[in-house]
Design a protein around this motif. Sequence first.
Motif: not given
Length: 225
Positions: A106-130
Amino acid sequence: MDDQHADSPASSSPPASNTASVRRSYDTVAEEYATRLHDELAGKPLDRALLAALLEQREPGTAVADLGCGPGHVAAWLAGKGVHAVGIDLSAGMVAAGRRRFAQVEFREGDLLELPAGDGEFGAAVALYTWIHLDPGDLRRACEEARRVLRPGGLLLVAFHVGTEVRHLDEWWGHEVDLDFRFLDPGHLAGLLEETGFTVEMRMERAHYPHEAETRRAYLLARRG
């Protein structure tokens, strides 16, 4: 996105970066980036091991976010492990390239400083060289946003180049771009994560693989409080 952009020639006196130039630059190289780096993880055994450890420790059944996913090859690797993977990227061109290649993500367009996601939506996240594209003053906000979209106890894996250098690209694979790549201090970033509600559980560094740019790489694994 990834660390391969550091393989390109760089000047020592970069202009200030901004969101618009980052978006425009990655839109410009999106298709070539996707073609060149679609199987990049095949040559990064440590990265694969860290991603597997992240998945093993996440709350079962929860989605995983790839923050700054580029054309989605890391998110696709995660999805291949049976995970609901959500790739988020600033560049519409990267998101489009990912959607064409990886229907399982599932792809979403969005800013790292204003993520297009709900509070507590994910169980884990990665930010690799971003986060290397962010202005120094925006790193705290990126940490806060990552914390916001993670569930309590959720894990965040961050990877970046170690140092104080700022590399600038005006040209990348024959395309005109305007990109800054900021190397980061692991202690400083770990401190920001701790200050914004994370506990840093793992910190490690490695040398580059032969096919990578000659930079030292760092990884932080942090758990949301």
